[in-house]
Structures are given as C-alpha cells and as structure tokens.
Design a protein around this motif. Structure first.
Motif: not given
Length: 143
Positions: A35, A38, A46, A51, A54, A62
């Motif tokens: 995370l 990302l 983001v 997330a 993804y 998350v």
C-alpha cells in the motif's frame, strides 16, 4: 490429478516464501508495504477505494492498513480536492524514505527471474499467473 494439485500447492507455497524471503526485517507488514508503494507511486491520486480495487481486497482492510501506517508515521491522509468526503493517501517523509530504501529489494526477485528466465519465458510466467488470478477471482466472486 490430485497429486498434480498437491505438487502445485507445494510449488506455489515455496515460491511465495522465497519471494518474501529477505523482506522480514521491514518495520511494517508486507501488505502495508504494498500500500505504501502504491501511494508513493500514485503521486497523490490514490484513495482507499482505489487501493482496495487495485489489491482486490475490501475497503475496511485498506482502512485498517491506512490506520496502522498513519499511526507508525509512514502515511498521511490528505483531504481530496475533488470530494471533501474522501481523501488521498500520501507517504510521509519517513514513508517515502522507507519505500526508496526497500523498493529495489522488494522487486529484486522479479528482476532476477526476468533476467535468468529470459523475456519470453518470464512473460509466459506472468501471463499464466494473471490467468490463474482471474480464475481464482471469478471463483471467489461466484462462491
């Protein structure tokens, strides 16, 4: 057929352990590192929902990772300019340094495989893994 499935499970388990080998000294969990990477690579775009999509996980999962990373000082939540009810994820200075110091190590196994297997075989491996992921995701959604 079952013995091939057992061999497959054993091979994939070993592969997973080897891929994560050497990454055990991280101050955060591997999922949290994903995370954080990302968010770092997303350049302030983001959101938790993005997330979750993804990584193919739930938004509450998350949210828990965001909370943990924020408490540890690696991630901050910035109010979204587009939607004030939402926020974007951005690494703190400490988070950015952690990504920078581990990013190369985090992906070195893939780079090694690509180099040693060659482009064609490595591409085939990735295509087969993508196909397997699709099959498992469909089964999970239907099951």
């Amino acid at each position: 057929m079952e013995s091939l499935a057992i061999k497959g499970e054993q091979s994939i388990s070993l592969f997973s352990r080897l891929m994560l080998n050497g990454k055990r000294d991280l101050p955060i969990r591997n999922s949290e590192m994903g995370l954080l990477i990302l968010a770092d690579r997303g350049n302030g775009t983001v959101t938790p929902a993005m997330a979750a999509n993804y990584f193919h996980v739930s938004k509450p999962m998350v949210t828990a990772m965001v909370r943990s990373l924020a408490q540890k000082g690696y991630l901050e939540k910035i109010p979204s300019e587009k939607d004030r009810r939402s926020f974007v994820l951005r690494p703190t200075r400490a988070g950015g340094l952690l990504v920078k110091s581990t990013y190369r190590d985090y992906y070195s196994s893939m780079q090694l495989l690509q180099q040693k297997m060659g482009e064609d075989r490595f591409s085939s491996l990735i295509a087969l893994i993508d196909q397997a992921n699709l099959i498992l995701e469909e089964d999970r959604q239907n099951g």
